[in-house]
Design a protein around this motif. Structure first.
Motif, PDB file in Angstrom:
ATOM      1  N   LYS A 182       4.182   3.676   3.966  1.00  0.00           N
ATOM      2  CA  LYS A 182       4.281   5.117   4.234  1.00  0.00           C
ATOM      3  C   LYS A 182       4.969   5.459   5.550  1.00  0.00           C
ATOM      4  O   LYS A 182       5.284   6.607   5.804  1.00  0.00           O
ATOM      5  CB  LYS A 182       2.886   5.756   4.193  1.00  0.00           C
ATOM      6  N   ARG A 183       5.175   4.468   6.392  1.00  0.00           N
ATOM      7  CA  ARG A 183       5.881   4.772   7.653  1.00  0.00           C
ATOM      8  C   ARG A 183       7.364   4.408   7.584  1.00  0.00           C
ATOM      9  O   ARG A 183       8.057   4.454   8.595  1.00  0.00           O
ATOM     10  CB  ARG A 183       5.172   4.084   8.821  1.00  0.00           C
ATOM     11  N   GLU A 213      -5.118   3.167   8.673  1.00  0.00           N
ATOM     12  CA  GLU A 213      -4.041   4.104   8.361  1.00  0.00           C
ATOM     13  C   GLU A 213      -4.105   5.357   9.235  1.00  0.00           C
ATOM     14  O   GLU A 213      -3.170   6.153   9.251  1.00  0.00           O
ATOM     15  CB  GLU A 213      -4.120   4.543   6.895  1.00  0.00           C
ATOM     16  N   LEU A 242       0.850  -1.185   0.000  1.00  0.00           N
ATOM     17  CA  LEU A 242       0.000   0.000   0.000  1.00  0.00           C
ATOM     18  C   LEU A 242       0.888   1.237   0.000  1.00  0.00           C
ATOM     19  O   LEU A 242       1.592   1.495   0.970  1.00  0.00           O
ATOM     20  CB  LEU A 242      -0.888  -0.002   1.248  1.00  0.00           C
ATOM     21  N   ASP A 247       1.685  -1.412   4.403  1.00  0.00           N
ATOM     22  CA  ASP A 247       1.714   0.043   4.174  1.00  0.00           C
ATOM     23  C   ASP A 247       3.167   0.509   4.265  1.00  0.00           C
ATOM     24  O   ASP A 247       3.827   0.295   5.288  1.00  0.00           O
ATOM     25  CB  ASP A 247       0.865   0.718   5.264  1.00  0.00           C
ATOM     26  N   ARG A 293      -2.590   9.832  13.318  1.00  0.00           N
ATOM     27  CA  ARG A 293      -2.712  10.937  12.363  1.00  0.00           C
ATOM     28  C   ARG A 293      -3.696  11.965  12.921  1.00  0.00           C
ATOM     29  O   ARG A 293      -4.345  11.733  13.933  1.00  0.00           O
ATOM     30  CB  ARG A 293      -3.233  10.435  11.019  1.00  0.00           C
ATOM     31  N   ARG A 332      10.312   8.189   2.181  1.00  0.00           N
ATOM     32  CA  ARG A 332       9.491   9.391   2.243  1.00  0.00           C
ATOM     33  C   ARG A 332      10.168  10.633   1.711  1.00  0.00           C
ATOM     34  O   ARG A 332       9.610  11.726   1.767  1.00  0.00           O
ATOM     35  CB  ARG A 332       9.066   9.651   3.704  1.00  0.00           C
TER      36      ARG A 332
END
Ligand SMILES: Cc1cc2nc3c(=O)[nH]c(=O)nc-3n(C[C@H](O)[C@H](O)[C@H](O)COP(=O)(O)OP(=O)(O)OC[C@H]3O[C@@H](n4cnc5c(N)ncnc54)[C@H](O)[C@@H]3O)c2cc1C
Ligand code: FES
Ligand code: FES
Lengths: 285, 159, 749
Positions: free
Chosen positions: A50-51, B68, A26, A48, B72, A56
């Protein structure tokens, strides 16, 4: 479905290695979530990326830029250096979807989704971009053009993922551009996309050129005959005419709801000429 | 079926919820947090009715997984007014009749707010392109564009 | 009701809408926004075949899945008990012997979660015998076409055929002798046109929440243009007394005619009854496209004859509209409206309503008229070009006026076509210069407008504020208009009036909000209810003063003695009378029930500039102006909004929107990505001119404004594109491939 958000590349690879079932990476999710919704994919594991801090950032490297796999369109558009170096690639990325989509979509996701109509891919192929692939045995670099093998399919092996895209430095007197044709002004998938990158010599003769076409074959095409139509010319009307013909001749599109074979082929000829004119102008700036 | 526990911040408040891993953030907001101001017009990123700010960035909540959201910050339409005072965009939308049925309105407001945060003085063309991912079938967009430009002027202080 | 043109205090102003804050803060409750304790998720299984006999449905595996609380099919509806008029609705909401189109509902489940409901759908086994299908109107009319409805014998031809076919009906309108008319013409132009099917495209998918309790009482919350219609249809389909079903209309996220019938509501009610728990069903976007609303695709022929001076001698049209699986096309309205803009001696229109394997047609804004106007106004434009007469001038020469016998029969009362043409003519848009590859088009359009059954109540609160209950859902700001009319009539402030949409148990019957009727009919009823209330207020004042009721009049929001003879009393304000109501006879309320006629026809003229990219066929709309007769614009902002919204839907229809079917009869573009409605960056501002020619059938002169605005755009844009391209386009949408092809096929290329 198991969901994991590892914070390092190694951890991500380990997760991929350990899952025998269906895995999806993802990034921005703008393709994956649509596929989930329509039941086109039912992953056992979603990873995922994105972390992962290393994915990044946009970093300068040997006069070019390395763009992490989790960098979104909005970050690419806001990067002045990148925009200056490869305006065609940046524009191509920015054409993808809406402002909302831009907030999430990534270059790598666009590439790995392996759609022949992916906007950023012809621009990256014209720019001779490479991608860095990480896997259980370390990493390797391949040309972006070799990543997709067929619609929706890539050459990535088991437990491999793309960590970044590298856009090389650019030679003087060169320029790139990307244009696509869509029926509206926004929010459509390309009927045709054309990426051109060219380098001129001091006498105004084209030294090098790369021409890539999207949405006219099962994968993005790099068309040598089209490049040849430009190389050695002043990119004048006659050369552009040859370029149009060569590009159109290379097309082997399908008929579908977004365009007929005939229409796609014609538009390719028109668009590639317009794209080359912009690239030429940029080479003179 | 084991659900995942998620802690996040919604409209400034710390919030926790349980959700399925394949559930969208839009479904979480609407069905689990009862924040039904974000709308689902398509569920596939095409209409913008589900627009929210995620870490201050404009996104379609139908294209984000609930899981997700961990750590956040989320802002939805329900967080746009401060107390009983409407945001200038909200006021201008009412004043200019920029809504007919109103189903698209929350999405437009969030998207317009994101626009004005980074471009306080947009041209008509800039507004139109920025909002191209928000569909409205009732108004023809005319009064929406006018309301956004007028709100921008007010927010810049030259009314 | 007089035809005087009254002066207004608040009508015609632009106050803030009363429901604005709810809608900008996200608190307004739309169809999908309500939940109930113990609520289940309902989902519908849909056919992926265009035409198939259903041999059997095995629901046992789905029923056995833990978490599934009900599974239903057509067996759960008692077809034999349902009246002939509603048989098609039943067959549409749940397929009976055959699945008739891709997306046709065949079964439904209710389960404790989304995930389980989805899984249950996959466990239902349907045994289909796939049949030959047809989706094109011309093909469906051929004798060799697969017949969709075994009992469809063409109506309107004598003798009526004994062989079933897909042609449901032939209708004919007109007067005079067209053959004679054509023989008198100096120029005759005849053209063939095609248009693709389009969808209303409301952003809110259909949604409802149903609860049937063990005592057989039902409640339903749904987004609809007519909750009374929903109640009556659902009650019959599920075999319930009307009084036992209470329907509440949620806020509605757009309808445009598409929410004037039922789809999921009866299904949710039956699921709820079976499961004994509330059930919510929300359509997904692809269900909306596959199974709800579209309007017809068409094939049309238009022939117009004119003298050299431009006067039309004869007009003829043959319209073939594809009406979906049950032949519900609006072709009759198309045939009636086709030539309504013109004063004609000889006119004839023939319409064919044709069944195909596509979703059941539902009304779409001015149903049937935009396509017919497209064909007619395209030929009118060609006549003007051929004769060298200015486009607006030619239309003015032939324009229908008060007293004209319309092409569909009745004689027109006071109307504003000529005024819209004149407004267009003097608008600076009409004479602005054009650049290369740019063209200008104009077209006029007509819509009937409807009144219909309406019932309102107007309650005077003790503090002098007003609570109005109407039964017409507010789709685009009509509450504001209702408040304005009540405030005007009572002579009080707009802010003191509040209008709600009452549920079906709180108010008498109201027809659906269609035919542009909300502001006209509910408005008319409110004015009369306010008059009723005023009479009662005066009577209360009379009682207070102890004088005869006839001696009291209402002026500026107060009861006053009619004159010096009546007595010398200080005026009593509405608030004062209300405060004292308990002592003078109890609550004060006004009521009005009517089957409103006199809706008043409406006309518009549009001007549009378009630019064509000759190499790609891409069309850009550069400038757009709408001039339309509103009779009286109660709230001008929302009138402009209707003009603009209709014009833009027309732009979509003209340029990019279309239902695309594959060889397999499946819809290929059931989403907003490929069903391309206009986005903000596609468009210019839409300029509006509100023309006000009062409607003699309404106390304030109001005409419906919602629908007419979608009638002229298809033709106006086609005329502009044809002018820019230098070649006449005859097919919609004018998507880039079609425009490019037309350019290439044009002789002077
Ligand atoms: C409304 C809308 C409009 C769109 N418009 C356009 C458009 O105009 N042009 C266009 O080209 N596309 C468009 N798209 C498609 C999509 O937005 C793009 O392809 C986008 O770039 C995908 O990026 P992503 O990060 O969201 O990918 P994701 O959805 O996260 O991933 C896409 C695919 O790549 C795989 N993947 C992602 N990252 C990696 C990685 N690091 N290594 C290996 N595999 C990976 C995923 O598993 C998945 O299969 C649109 C989508 C939507 C919803
Ligand atoms: S619901 Fe998310 S974009 Fe339409
Ligand atoms: S106001 Fe109805 S969709 Fe925008």
């Amino acid at each position: 479905m198991r969901f994991e958000a590892p914070t390092s590349v190694d951890a991500a690879i380990k997760l991929l290695e350990g899952e025998p079932g269906v895995v999806r990476i993802l990034a921005g999710g703008t393709d994956v979530l649509v596929q989930l919704r329509y039941g086109q994919v039912e992953p056992d594991l979603m990873v995922d990326i994105k972390r992962i801090a290393a994915m990044r950032s946009i970093d300068e490297e040997d006069g070019g830029y390395r763009i992490g796999a989790a960098v979104s369109g909005i970050e690419i558009g806001a990067h002045a250096g990148l925009r200056k170096l490869w305006p065609g690639v940046v524009e191509a990325m920015e054409l993808i979807g809406s402002t909302q989509i831009q907030g999430r979509a990534t270059l790598v996701g666009n590439l790995c989704n392996a759609s022949p109509a992916a906007d950023s891919v012809p621009a990256m192929v014209a720019a001779e971009a490479t991608c860095r692939i990480f896997g259980p045995n370390g990493h390797r670099d391949i040309p972006v053009h070799n990543l997709a093998s067929a619609p929706g399919e890539t050459t990535l092996g088991r437990a491999e993922l793309v960590g970044s895209i590298y856009l090389p430095s650019r030679r003087p007197n060169s320029g790139d551009a990307y244009l696509r044709f869509i029926p509206r002004t926004e929010m459509d998938i390309a009927v045709v996309g054309t990426g051109v990158s060219l380098e001129m010599d001091l006498d105004g003769v084209c030294k090098n050129a790369r021409v890539a076409l999207g949405a006219v074959a099962a994968r993005v095409l790099l068309v040598d005959e089209a490049a040849s139509a430009l190389i050695g010319s002043r990119v004048d009307a006659a050369a552009l005419e040859n370029l149009s013909h060569a590009a159109a001749a290379a097309c082997s599109p399908i008929d579908d709801k977004r365009g007929t074979k005939e229409f796609r082929t014609k538009i390719t000829g028109v668009l590639v000429r317009r794209t080359a004119q912009i690239a030429l102008q940029r080479s003179q700036e | 079926m084991t659900q995942t526990h998620v802690s996040t911040i919604v409209n400034g408040d710390a919030v926790e919820f349980l959700c399925e891993t394949d559930e969208t953030l839009l479904d979480v907001l609407r069905d689990r947090l009862t924040l039904t101001g974000s709308k689902e017009g398509c569920g596939s990123g095409d209409c913008g009715a589900c627009s929210i700010l995620l870490d201050n960035r404009l996104v379609c909540s139908c294209l984000v997984l609930g899981v997700e959201a961990q750590d956040r910050e989320i802002e939805t339409i329900e967080g746009m007014a401060s107390g009983d005072e409407l945001h200038p965009l909200q006021r201008k939308f009412i004043e200019h009749a920029a809504l007919q049925c109103g189903i698209c309105t929350p999405g437009f407001l969030i998207a317009a707010k994101a626009l004005l945060a980074q471009n306080p003085d947009p041209t008509e063309t800039e507004v139109r392109y920025w909002l191209a991912g928000n569909l409205c079938r009732c108004t023809g967009y005319d009064k929406i564009i006018t309301a956004v430009i007028d709100a921008a002027a007010e927010m810049r202080g030259n009314v | 009701m007089g035809t005087h043109e009254p002066a207004f205090d608040v009508v015609g102003t632009r106050p803030l809408r009363p429901d604005g804050v709810e809608k900008v803060t996200g608190s307004a409750k739309f169809g999908a926004d309500l939940t109930a304790p113990g609520m289940l998720v309902g989902k519908i299984l849909r056919s992926s075949h265009a035409h198939a006999r259903i041999r059997s449905i095995d629901t046992s595996k789905a029923e056995a899945l833990p978490g599934v609380k009900a599974v239903i099919t057509c067996k759960n509806f008692d077809k034999a008990k349902i009246s002939p008029a509603k048989q098609n609705i039943l067959c549409n909401i749940m397929a009976q012997e055959k699945a008739l189109y891709d997306g046709h509902a065949v079964a439904a489940v209710a389960a404790i979660s989304n995930q389980i409901a989805r899984k249950a759908l996959r466990l239902i086994e349907v045994d289909y015998e796939v049949l030959a299908h047809v989706t094109d109107v011309e093909e469906a009319m051929r004798p060799s076409a697969p017949v969709i409805q075994d009992d469809m014998f063409t109506v309107g031809v004598t003798p009526q055929p004994t062989q079933a076919s897909n042609i449901a009906k032939r209708s004919e309108f007109g007067h005079g002798d067209v053959e004679k008319g054509f023989s008198q013409a100096d120029v005759i132009i005849e053209r063939q046109f095609k248009t693709a099917a389009t969808h209303q495209g409301y952003i809110e998918p259909h949604a409802c929440l149903a609860n049937v309790t063990q005592d057989g009482q039902g409640e339903l919350w749904c987004c609809t243009q007519g909750h009374f219609m929903v109640r009556e249809v659902c009650a019959e389909l599920i075999g319930m007394d009307i009084s036992k079903l209470r329907v509440t209309a949620s806020e509605i996220g757009g309808g445009f005619g598409g929410k004037t019938t039922v789809f999921i509501e009866p299904v949710a009610l039956v699921l709820s009854r079976e499961a004994g728990r509330p059930v919510k069903i929300v359509m997904s976007r692809d269900e909306v496209f596959r199974a709800s609303g579209p309007t017809s695709s068409t094939s049309m022929r238009v022939k117009i004859g004119a003298k050299n001076d431009g006067i039309f001698t004869a007009c003829e049209a043959e319209l073939k509209y594809q009406g979906g699986a049950f032949a519900d096309s609006p072709v009759q309205l198309g045939a009636m409206s086709a030539f309504a803009c013109y004063n004609l001696e000889n006119v004839k229109t023939v319409g064919y309503d044709v069944a195909t394997n596509r979703p059941k047609n539902v009304a779409y804004r001015a149903p049937g008229a935009p396509m017919a106007a497209y064909a007619v106004e395209s030929v009118v434009a060609e006549i003007a070009d051929r004769l060298g007469i200015d486009q607006l001038e030619l239309r003015l020469k032939n324009a229908a006026r008060e007293g004209t016998k319309s092409s569909y029969g009745p004689v027109f009362k006071r109307m504003g076509l000529v005024e819209t043409l004149q407004a267009a003519k003097v608008h600076d848009h009409y004479s602005a210069p054009l650049g290369p590859n740019q063209g200008r088009g104009v077209a006029s359009g007509f819509w009937f407008n409807f009144g219909g059954q309406t019932c309102v109540s107007l309650n005077i609160n003790v503090d002098g504020t007003i609570a109005i209950a109407v039964g017409t859902p507010d789709i685009g700001g009509s509450r504001a208009s209702m408040c304005l009319m009540a405030a005007e009539e009572l002579g009080i402030a707009y802010d003191n009036v509040r209008t709600i949409i009452a549920d079906t148990s709180s108010l008498g019957y109201n027809d659906v909000t269609d035919g542009s009727r909300a502001t006209f009919a509910s408005g008319l009823a409110i004015i009369n209810a306010a008059r009723d209330a005023k009479a009662k207020l005066c009577a209360r004042a009379a009682k207070t003063w102890d004088i005869p009721a006839e001696a009291v009049i209402w002026e500026n929001g107060c009861a006053k003695p009619a004159g010096a003879n009546a007595g010398n009393f200080a005026p009593l304000s509405l608030a004062e009378i209300a405060a004292n109501a308990e002592k003078t006879g109890g609550p004060i309320a006004g009521h009005f029930e009517v089957n409103a006629g006199g809706a008043g026809v409406s006309f518009a003229t549009h001007i549009v500039d378009a630019e064509v990219d000759r190499e790609t066929g891409f069309v850009k709309i550069l400038r757009y102006t709408v001039a339309q007769d509103a009779g009286k614009a109660v709230h001008p902002s929302y009138v402009e909004g209707q003009f603009q919204g209709g014009a833009v839907q027309g732009i979509g229809w003209a340029i990019n929107e279309e239902y695309i079917y594959g060889e397999d009869g499946k819809l290929q573009n059931p989403g907003f990505l490929d069903y391309r409605i206009p986005v903000a960056s596609d468009l210019p501002m839409i300029d509006t001119v509100i023309v006000e020619v009062p409607n003699p059938g309404h106390p304030y002169g109001v005409r419906g404004v919602g629908e007419t605005s979608i009638v002229p755009p298809l033709a106006a844009i086609s005329n502009a594109v044809s002018a820019a391209a230098g070649v006449r386009l005859t097919e919609l949408p004018m998507s880039p491939p079609r425009v490019l092809k037309a350019l290439e096929d044009s002789p002077d290329r």
